[in-house]
Design a protein around this motif. Structure first.
Motif, PDB file in Angstrom:
ATOM      1  N   TRP A  73       1.086  50.871  87.806  1.00  0.00           N
ATOM      2  CA  TRP A  73       1.351  49.663  88.576  1.00  0.00           C
ATOM      3  C   TRP A  73       2.111  49.945  89.864  1.00  0.00           C
ATOM      4  O   TRP A  73       2.151  49.094  90.762  1.00  0.00           O
ATOM      5  CB  TRP A  73       2.122  48.664  87.711  1.00  0.00           C
ATOM      6  CG  TRP A  73       1.236  47.979  86.722  1.00  0.00           C
ATOM      7  CD1 TRP A  73       0.898  48.417  85.477  1.00  0.00           C
ATOM      8  CD2 TRP A  73       0.545  46.743  86.909  1.00  0.00           C
ATOM      9  NE1 TRP A  73       0.041  47.529  84.873  1.00  0.00           N
ATOM     10  CE2 TRP A  73      -0.187  46.485  85.729  1.00  0.00           C
ATOM     11  CE3 TRP A  73       0.480  45.821  87.955  1.00  0.00           C
ATOM     12  CZ2 TRP A  73      -0.974  45.348  85.571  1.00  0.00           C
ATOM     13  CZ3 TRP A  73      -0.298  44.684  87.795  1.00  0.00           C
ATOM     14  CH2 TRP A  73      -1.015  44.458  86.616  1.00  0.00           C
ATOM     15  N   GLU A  74       2.711  51.110  89.982  1.00  0.00           N
ATOM     16  CA  GLU A  74       3.409  51.463  91.218  1.00  0.00           C
ATOM     17  C   GLU A  74       2.472  51.442  92.428  1.00  0.00           C
ATOM     18  O   GLU A  74       2.914  51.336  93.570  1.00  0.00           O
ATOM     19  CB  GLU A  74       4.046  52.851  91.090  1.00  0.00           C
ATOM     20  CG  GLU A  74       5.229  52.920  90.150  1.00  0.00           C
ATOM     21  CD  GLU A  74       4.831  53.077  88.687  1.00  0.00           C
ATOM     22  OE1 GLU A  74       5.728  53.246  87.845  1.00  0.00           O
ATOM     23  OE2 GLU A  74       3.616  53.026  88.382  1.00  0.00           O
ATOM     24  N   TRP A 113      12.000  44.785  88.899  1.00  0.00           N
ATOM     25  CA  TRP A 113      11.551  45.624  87.794  1.00  0.00           C
ATOM     26  C   TRP A 113      10.279  45.116  87.118  1.00  0.00           C
ATOM     27  O   TRP A 113       9.711  45.825  86.284  1.00  0.00           O
ATOM     28  CB  TRP A 113      12.638  45.825  86.723  1.00  0.00           C
ATOM     29  CG  TRP A 113      13.950  46.268  87.258  1.00  0.00           C
ATOM     30  CD1 TRP A 113      15.148  45.632  87.111  1.00  0.00           C
ATOM     31  CD2 TRP A 113      14.229  47.442  88.024  1.00  0.00           C
ATOM     32  NE1 TRP A 113      16.150  46.324  87.734  1.00  0.00           N
ATOM     33  CE2 TRP A 113      15.615  47.444  88.312  1.00  0.00           C
ATOM     34  CE3 TRP A 113      13.443  48.490  88.512  1.00  0.00           C
ATOM     35  CZ2 TRP A 113      16.226  48.446  89.051  1.00  0.00           C
ATOM     36  CZ3 TRP A 113      14.057  49.494  89.255  1.00  0.00           C
ATOM     37  CH2 TRP A 113      15.424  49.465  89.515  1.00  0.00           C
ATOM     38  N   ASP A 117       6.945  43.802  91.330  1.00  0.00           N
ATOM     39  CA  ASP A 117       8.125  43.966  92.179  1.00  0.00           C
ATOM     40  C   ASP A 117       7.706  44.771  93.414  1.00  0.00           C
ATOM     41  O   ASP A 117       7.180  45.878  93.305  1.00  0.00           O
ATOM     42  CB  ASP A 117       9.200  44.708  91.380  1.00  0.00           C
ATOM     43  CG  ASP A 117      10.454  45.032  92.180  1.00  0.00           C
ATOM     44  OD1 ASP A 117      10.530  44.679  93.374  1.00  0.00           O
ATOM     45  OD2 ASP A 117      11.361  45.653  91.592  1.00  0.00           O
ATOM     46  N   TRP A 120       8.375  48.633  94.003  1.00  0.00           N
ATOM     47  CA  TRP A 120       7.651  49.755  93.401  1.00  0.00           C
ATOM     48  C   TRP A 120       6.855  50.523  94.455  1.00  0.00           C
ATOM     49  O   TRP A 120       6.462  51.675  94.219  1.00  0.00           O
ATOM     50  CB  TRP A 120       6.706  49.271  92.304  1.00  0.00           C
ATOM     51  CG  TRP A 120       7.386  48.816  91.043  1.00  0.00           C
ATOM     52  CD1 TRP A 120       7.302  47.585  90.466  1.00  0.00           C
ATOM     53  CD2 TRP A 120       8.253  49.588  90.198  1.00  0.00           C
ATOM     54  NE1 TRP A 120       8.058  47.536  89.313  1.00  0.00           N
ATOM     55  CE2 TRP A 120       8.653  48.756  89.125  1.00  0.00           C
ATOM     56  CE3 TRP A 120       8.732  50.896  90.248  1.00  0.00           C
ATOM     57  CZ2 TRP A 120       9.509  49.190  88.113  1.00  0.00           C
ATOM     58  CZ3 TRP A 120       9.588  51.329  89.239  1.00  0.00           C
ATOM     59  CH2 TRP A 120       9.964  50.488  88.191  1.00  0.00           C
ATOM     60  N   SER A 121       6.631  49.918  95.614  1.00  0.00           N
ATOM     61  CA  SER A 121       5.938  50.635  96.691  1.00  0.00           C
ATOM     62  C   SER A 121       6.709  51.872  97.129  1.00  0.00           C
ATOM     63  O   SER A 121       6.126  52.821  97.665  1.00  0.00           O
ATOM     64  CB  SER A 121       5.715  49.705  97.886  1.00  0.00           C
ATOM     65  OG  SER A 121       4.881  48.619  97.534  1.00  0.00           O
ATOM     66  N   ALA A 123       7.949  53.978  95.101  1.00  0.00           N
ATOM     67  CA  ALA A 123       7.439  55.046  94.243  1.00  0.00           C
ATOM     68  C   ALA A 123       6.119  55.590  94.774  1.00  0.00           C
ATOM     69  O   ALA A 123       5.873  56.804  94.742  1.00  0.00           O
ATOM     70  CB  ALA A 123       7.276  54.540  92.813  1.00  0.00           C
ATOM     71  N   TYR A 191      14.958  54.910  88.431  1.00  0.00           N
ATOM     72  CA  TYR A 191      14.111  54.081  89.295  1.00  0.00           C
ATOM     73  C   TYR A 191      14.731  53.905  90.682  1.00  0.00           C
ATOM     74  O   TYR A 191      15.949  54.017  90.846  1.00  0.00           O
ATOM     75  CB  TYR A 191      13.911  52.709  88.635  1.00  0.00           C
ATOM     76  CG  TYR A 191      13.415  52.826  87.217  1.00  0.00           C
ATOM     77  CD1 TYR A 191      12.090  53.156  86.954  1.00  0.00           C
ATOM     78  CD2 TYR A 191      14.282  52.650  86.140  1.00  0.00           C
ATOM     79  CE1 TYR A 191      11.637  53.290  85.650  1.00  0.00           C
ATOM     80  CE2 TYR A 191      13.824  52.784  84.840  1.00  0.00           C
ATOM     81  CZ  TYR A 191      12.505  53.101  84.595  1.00  0.00           C
ATOM     82  OH  TYR A 191      12.049  53.241  83.308  1.00  0.00           O
ATOM     83  N   TYR A 192      13.836  53.651  91.665  1.00  0.00           N
ATOM     84  CA  TYR A 192      12.411  53.444  91.514  1.00  0.00           C
ATOM     85  C   TYR A 192      11.621  54.763  91.455  1.00  0.00           C
ATOM     86  O   TYR A 192      10.567  54.838  90.843  1.00  0.00           O
ATOM     87  CB  TYR A 192      11.892  52.622  92.703  1.00  0.00           C
ATOM     88  CG  TYR A 192      12.252  51.149  92.624  1.00  0.00           C
ATOM     89  CD1 TYR A 192      11.406  50.246  91.987  1.00  0.00           C
ATOM     90  CD2 TYR A 192      13.437  50.679  93.166  1.00  0.00           C
ATOM     91  CE1 TYR A 192      11.714  48.900  91.906  1.00  0.00           C
ATOM     92  CE2 TYR A 192      13.757  49.329  93.084  1.00  0.00           C
ATOM     93  CZ  TYR A 192      12.902  48.442  92.448  1.00  0.00           C
ATOM     94  OH  TYR A 192      13.226  47.113  92.361  1.00  0.00           O
ATOM     95  N   HIS A 220       8.888  59.179  86.734  1.00  0.00           N
ATOM     96  CA  HIS A 220       9.562  58.608  87.905  1.00  0.00           C
ATOM     97  C   HIS A 220      10.359  59.669  88.662  1.00  0.00           C
ATOM     98  O   HIS A 220      10.411  59.642  89.898  1.00  0.00           O
ATOM     99  CB  HIS A 220      10.441  57.431  87.492  1.00  0.00           C
ATOM    100  CG  HIS A 220       9.654  56.177  87.300  1.00  0.00           C
ATOM    101  ND1 HIS A 220       9.440  55.261  88.297  1.00  0.00           N
ATOM    102  CD2 HIS A 220       8.971  55.719  86.221  1.00  0.00           C
ATOM    103  CE1 HIS A 220       8.677  54.283  87.850  1.00  0.00           C
ATOM    104  NE2 HIS A 220       8.380  54.541  86.586  1.00  0.00           N
TER     105      HIS A 220
END
Length: 425
Positions: A73-74, A113, A117, A120-121, A123, A191-192, A220
């Motif tokens: 999903w990242e 989270w 979210d 997460w971009s 990541a 995270y992230y 991660h």
């Protein structure tokens, strides 16, 4: 200030950071074009497209697309936010999408989270920046003798930092500190993206054991090439000797911590556990020198079984072979954001009986995983609502308390509120 208000403020700040992310991505992509074959570059674009399509399908149907392997999903916002295409933007705020729980317990929403979210971009960008730039793999593993009576506290996926007052991460850390364990072990995920600043800010408050503390590598941490991870274990976890795998032993037990992320497939964002040849040989040698007559406890970030406890993973096969064609007696992992106590599983090839445990519920908000309902391989999973007004669908976070007394083991899954959730009493 309510979390909803603070999330909206953070969303505004994140929107202001998007230009910076795009600039970083453009530079990283330009550099990567000189390092990868055209088919590899296209594979990345295809993966980002699939992530976008997966998110759209899940929003519409409340589940992942059937018959397709899941995509991390990242990558979901990659097409629109990072301008990798002209796709319609996905929801980016709480007002645009009401949170729902997917069958694995993941929260599909836009809060901090949750799966969409916007941050997460980070990541995704870090993954592209470090796709061909990994930290040097340490090869001086610790071998530490521990008492025959010892308390170990374990938590996975804890590295959110204290992002709100009395966050789950803080509650869990305070409870572990109160336990006064001799050994504490983080099962990975900061995270992230496991950057230097992520490691410094979100792992700094990890509760230390009186004798030793350890932290495992994860997907991660690998998004940033594990540079932040290896820097952090040098200072915060000196017992590890700069190495991401280790072993503890006493008269009756051999406890083995593995790095299941470093050799994982980078093009799949390190989502599936894998061991490199260095660890496989070390495991074989360790079993020859310390495995005889001892029960085995294995620790890794990635799981040995699928979420339902039915199907062994590829990592399971690697581990059993390196252990000399035997299963570990107990295996604790994170990665899946859930607390799950699996039924004893007899290996079909006669390699023994394994007791699997998922302790990936250290801090990330998650919900009741419906696919675990009535799963024959699951004795217990966390289903009790946390009573969190900021995340109404969230169930309790927590950790595992493992006490060794001679040849005996006592296990407890403890919630963020200090209640023993398993075994049920």
């Amino acid at each position: 200030m309510s979390l909803a208000s603070s999330v909206e403020e953070e969303f505004g700040r994140m929107k202001a950071q998007v230009d910076g992310l795009v600039a970083r991505f453009d530079l990283a992509w330009k550099n990567l074009r000189n390092q990868l074959e055209p088919k590899e570059l296209q594979a990345i674009l295809d993966l980002v497209q699939r992530a976008h399509d997966q998110a759209q399908y899940a929003i519409a149907h409340g589940d992942l697309p059937p018959g397709q392997p899941p995509v991390p999903w990242e990558l979901a916002h990659g097409l629109s936010v990072l301008h990798l295409g002209a796709a319609q933007p996905l929801p980016q705020s709480v007002d645009q999408l009401a949170t729902q729980v997917l069958k694995d317990g993941s929260l599909l929403g836009c809060r901090k989270w949750e799966l969409l979210d916007l941050k997460w971009s980070e990541a995704l960008v870090a993954w592209i920046e470090n796709l061909r730039d990994h930290a040097t793999f340490g090869t001086t593993p610790a071998l530490l003798q521990i008492p025959d009576e010892v308390l170990l506290d374990l938590a996975g996926d804890w590295g959110t930092g204290y992002f709100e007052p009395q966050s789950a991460a803080q509650r869990v850390a305070d409870l572990i500190t109160a336990d006064q364990p001799q050994v504490t072990i983080h099962l990975g995920d900061v995270y992230y993206a496991g950057t230097d600043s992520d490691e410094r800010n979100n792992l700094a408050s990890w509760p230390m054991g009186s004798k030793a503390s350890f932290s495992l590598n994860s997907n991660h941490e690998m998004y940033s090439g594990a540079h932040g991870y290896f820097d952090e274990i040098q200072t915060l976890f000196p017992d590890q000797q700069g190495t991401s795998y280790f072993a503890l032993f006493n008269t009756h037990w051999l406890i083995i911590g593995l790095d299941s992320a470093y050799a994982s497939d980078e093009m799949q964002l390190y989502m599936d556990g894998n061991l490199n040849a260095v660890q496989e040989q070390w495991l074989s040698d360790l079993m020859a020198s310390h495995g005889q007559g001892r029960k085995i406890i294995l620790l890794s970030h990635h799981q040995g079984l699928d979420i339902t406890g039915k199907t062994p993973t590829a990592l399971y096969g690697q581990v059993c072979k390196a252990l000399g064609n035997r299963v570990p007696d107990y295996w604790y992992w994170g990665h899946l954001h859930n607390g799950i106590f699996y039924a004893p599983k007899t290996d079909p090839q006669g390699m023994g009986v394994m007791n699997g445990r998922c302790v990936g519920h250290g801090a990330i908000p998650y919900g009741d995983a419906s696919e675990l309902d009535h799963a024959p391989g699951v004795l217990w999973s966390e289903t009790q609502k946390a009573g969190d007004a900021n995340y109404p669908l969230r169930v309790l976070n927590g950790y595992a308390r493992v006490r060794l007394q001679g040849a005996q083991i006592t296990e407890q899954f403890v919630s963020e509120k200090g209640t023993v959730r398993w075994p049920l009493v």
